[in-house]
Design a protein around this motif. Structure first.
Motif, PDB file in Angstrom:
ATOM      1  N   GLY A 199       0.803  -1.464  -0.091  1.00 34.91           N
ATOM      2  CA  GLY A 199      -0.294  -0.332   0.134  1.00 34.91           C
ATOM      3  C   GLY A 199       1.026   1.185  -0.296  1.00 34.91           C
ATOM      4  N   GLY A 200       0.163   2.309  -1.198  1.00 32.85           N
ATOM      5  CA  GLY A 200       1.311   3.805  -0.403  1.00 32.85           C
ATOM      6  C   GLY A 200       2.493   3.394  -1.998  1.00 32.85           C
ATOM      7  N   GLU A 201       2.846   2.260  -2.245  1.00 28.64           N
ATOM      8  CA  GLU A 201       3.564   2.310  -2.659  1.00 28.64           C
ATOM      9  C   GLU A 201       3.982   2.917  -4.189  1.00 28.64           C
ATOM     10  N   VAL A 202       4.516   2.993  -5.124  1.00 27.93           N
ATOM     11  CA  VAL A 202       5.331   3.802  -5.969  1.00 27.93           C
ATOM     12  C   VAL A 202       6.216   3.326  -7.010  1.00 27.93           C
ATOM     13  N   LYS A 203       5.693   2.862  -7.786  1.00 34.41           N
ATOM     14  CA  LYS A 203       7.365   2.666  -9.353  1.00 34.41           C
ATOM     15  C   LYS A 203       7.320   3.430  -9.935  1.00 34.41           C
ATOM     16  N   LYS A 204       8.350   3.407 -10.963  1.00 36.13           N
ATOM     17  CA  LYS A 204       8.930   4.336 -11.981  1.00 36.13           C
ATOM     18  C   LYS A 204       9.169   2.922 -13.048  1.00 36.13           C
TER      19      LYS A 204
END
Lengths: 113, 108
Positions: free
Chosen positions: B52-57
């Motif tokens: 939860g809340g994870e950001v991946k680029k």
């Protein structure tokens, strides 16, 4: 590393016949998944095989069946074909280490006339 | 029934514009994958989000997983014609559920 392969690329059958579709997973992958992508209906989960066993199936009639062989390749059989079975059938595989990441093959286009 | 919703259904933009597409569910995801599919081909895995809340680029693509793990977004910066395709989200629950997809067209 070779990806997921499927055969045949295209398959044309008449209503009432049987179709057999084949899938070879990525080397080292033990799970195989089958999906149906009919026009306008999106990707629908059909079957999941792991270590030779059927683990789960989607909301499809029993005439959709399959199996997984000791080398982890898989067959999907569709009996008593109906016109509505015309679709792109996609196979995917995943590894034991990362079971939730599925890698897809190019699909088999089944046309029922 | 564990359904996934995706919005918008269709999106047509000019090259260079930014866009965001969404994937939502009424129940919690244990994990979520984003795929891109081109006509007549199998979906290609873009990313997996788990926390939860994870950001991946991934280059110009930014994926976010909601804090409550019920929603996810995909943001594309400076879209290019090569980004054209059907963007799908997949969740694993009792079985495997794909969203209906967002069909993106990036015009040169």
């Amino acid at each position: 590393e070779a990806g997921v392969t499927q055969s045949p690329t295209h398959l044309i059958k008449t209503r009432g016949q049987q179709a057999t579709l084949r899938c070879s997973p990525i080397s080292g992958h033990t799970s195989v998944y089958w999906y149906q992508q009919a026009l306008g209906l999106g990707l629908q989960f059909l079957l999941w095989y792991d270590e030779g066993e059927e683990r789960n199936r989607g909301n499809f009639p029993p005439r959709f069946s399959g199996r997984q062989f000791p080398n982890y390749s898989s067959e999907l059989n569709v009996n008593a074909l109906e016109l509505e079975d015309s679709a792109l059938y996609l196979c995917a595989s995943s590894s034991r280490q990362v079971p939730y990441e599925q890698y897809f093959g190019p699909g088999t286009r089944l046309t029922v006339t | 029934t564990q359904l996934l919703e995706q919005s918008p259904q269709f999106l047509s933009i000019q090259e260079g514009e930014n866009l965001t597409v969404y994937c939502n569910s009424s129940s919690v995801f244990s994990s979520l994958q984003w795929y891109r599919q081109e006509p007549g081909e199998g979906p290609v895995l873009l990313v997996t989000v788990v926390t939860g809340g994870e950001v991946k680029k991934l280059k110009r693509l930014t994926f976010q997983f909601g804090d409550a793990r019920k929603d996810s977004s995909l943001h594309i910066t400076a879209a290019q014609p090569g980004d054209t395709g059907l963007y799908l989200c997949l969740r694993r629950g009792q079985n495997f559920v794909f969203g209906p997809g967002t069909r993106l067209s990036v015009l040169p």
